[in-house]
Scaffold this motif. Structure first.
Motif, PDB file in Angstrom:
ATOM      1  N   GLU A  96      50.448  -7.922   8.938  1.00 34.44           N
ATOM      2  CA  GLU A  96      50.850  -9.083   8.938  1.00 34.44           C
ATOM      3  C   GLU A  96      51.752  -9.650  10.327  1.00 34.44           C
ATOM      4  N   SER A  97      52.252  -8.934  10.845  1.00 40.94           N
ATOM      5  CA  SER A  97      52.830  -9.414  11.759  1.00 40.94           C
ATOM      6  C   SER A  97      51.857 -10.036  12.871  1.00 40.94           C
ATOM      7  N   PHE A  98      50.784  -9.646  13.216  1.00 40.29           N
ATOM      8  CA  PHE A  98      49.828 -10.291  13.775  1.00 40.29           C
ATOM      9  C   PHE A  98      49.513 -11.595  13.546  1.00 40.29           C
ATOM     10  N   PHE A  99      49.577 -12.117  12.162  1.00 39.71           N
ATOM     11  CA  PHE A  99      49.343 -13.270  11.838  1.00 39.71           C
ATOM     12  C   PHE A  99      50.631 -14.221  11.940  1.00 39.71           C
ATOM     13  N   GLN A 100      51.711 -13.526  11.939  1.00 39.87           N
ATOM     14  CA  GLN A 100      53.056 -14.374  12.321  1.00 39.87           C
ATOM     15  C   GLN A 100      52.738 -14.915  13.645  1.00 39.87           C
ATOM     16  N   VAL A 101      52.106 -14.045  14.460  1.00 39.46           N
ATOM     17  CA  VAL A 101      52.052 -14.323  15.983  1.00 39.46           C
ATOM     18  C   VAL A 101      51.092 -15.466  15.975  1.00 39.46           C
ATOM     19  N   LEU A 102      50.125 -15.437  15.319  1.00 41.46           N
ATOM     20  CA  LEU A 102      48.985 -16.385  15.380  1.00 41.46           C
ATOM     21  C   LEU A 102      49.706 -17.897  14.824  1.00 41.46           C
ATOM     22  N   LYS A 103      50.649 -17.867  13.882  1.00 41.88           N
ATOM     23  CA  LYS A 103      51.175 -18.942  13.053  1.00 41.88           C
ATOM     24  C   LYS A 103      51.976 -19.721  14.229  1.00 41.88           C
ATOM     25  N   GLU A 104      52.398 -18.952  15.156  1.00 40.17           N
ATOM     26  CA  GLU A 104      53.309 -19.829  16.105  1.00 40.17           C
ATOM     27  C   GLU A 104      52.630 -20.746  16.942  1.00 40.17           C
TER      28      GLU A 104
END
Length: 138
Positions: A96-104
């Motif tokens: 999920e942390s990779f998706f948090q980066v994408l969402k930035e």
């Protein structure tokens, strides 16, 4: 030489492999065209993602179209290519942390399109690899 013969349906060797089943070929081509064009993400960005995936997905035909070109990378392209590289290493088990980066940087719509594009492109490249599709020598 491919593992099966090329059909008379289709305008590229890839399409001719799918062309043994014209309905599948037509639907596959339509989805490929939709995913490849400018939508939420640019066609240029997606081409760099496609080239990144091609280097590891085993399709010589796909690899022959070239490696990613970092000169064409902007912030979104760098992020998308990086995510594709994570996908290649994690094979779908993406934290999920990779998706948090994408969402930035990306919207949910863009992330959805990117994931759909990566999935479809990987399936296409696996299809080419399974059937030993090679670049044409002209």
């Amino acid at each position: 030489m491919t593992n099966i013969s090329l059909s008379s349906n289709g305008s590229t060797p890839f399409q001719q492999l799918l062309g043994h089943n014209a309905n599948i070929m037509n639907a596959w081509n339509n989805l490929g065209e939709i995913l490849g064009e400018d939508n939420s993400l640019s066609a240029t960005l997606k081409e760099q993602v496609r080239r990144t995936l091609a280097q590891k997905n085993g399709c010589e035909y796909c690899k022959a179209k070239g490696k990613p070109n970092p000169d064409l990378f902007d912030e979104k392209t760098s992020l998308a290519v990086g995510f594709a590289e994570v996908f290649l290493k994690q094979r779908g088990e993406i934290n999920e942390s990779f998706f948090q980066v994408l969402k930035e940087t990306l919207t949910d719509r863009e992330i959805s399109e990117l994931c759909a594009f990566i999935s479809f492109t990987t399936a296409s490249q696996y299809f080419g690899a399974m059937l030993s599709l090679k670049p044409t020598t002209e």
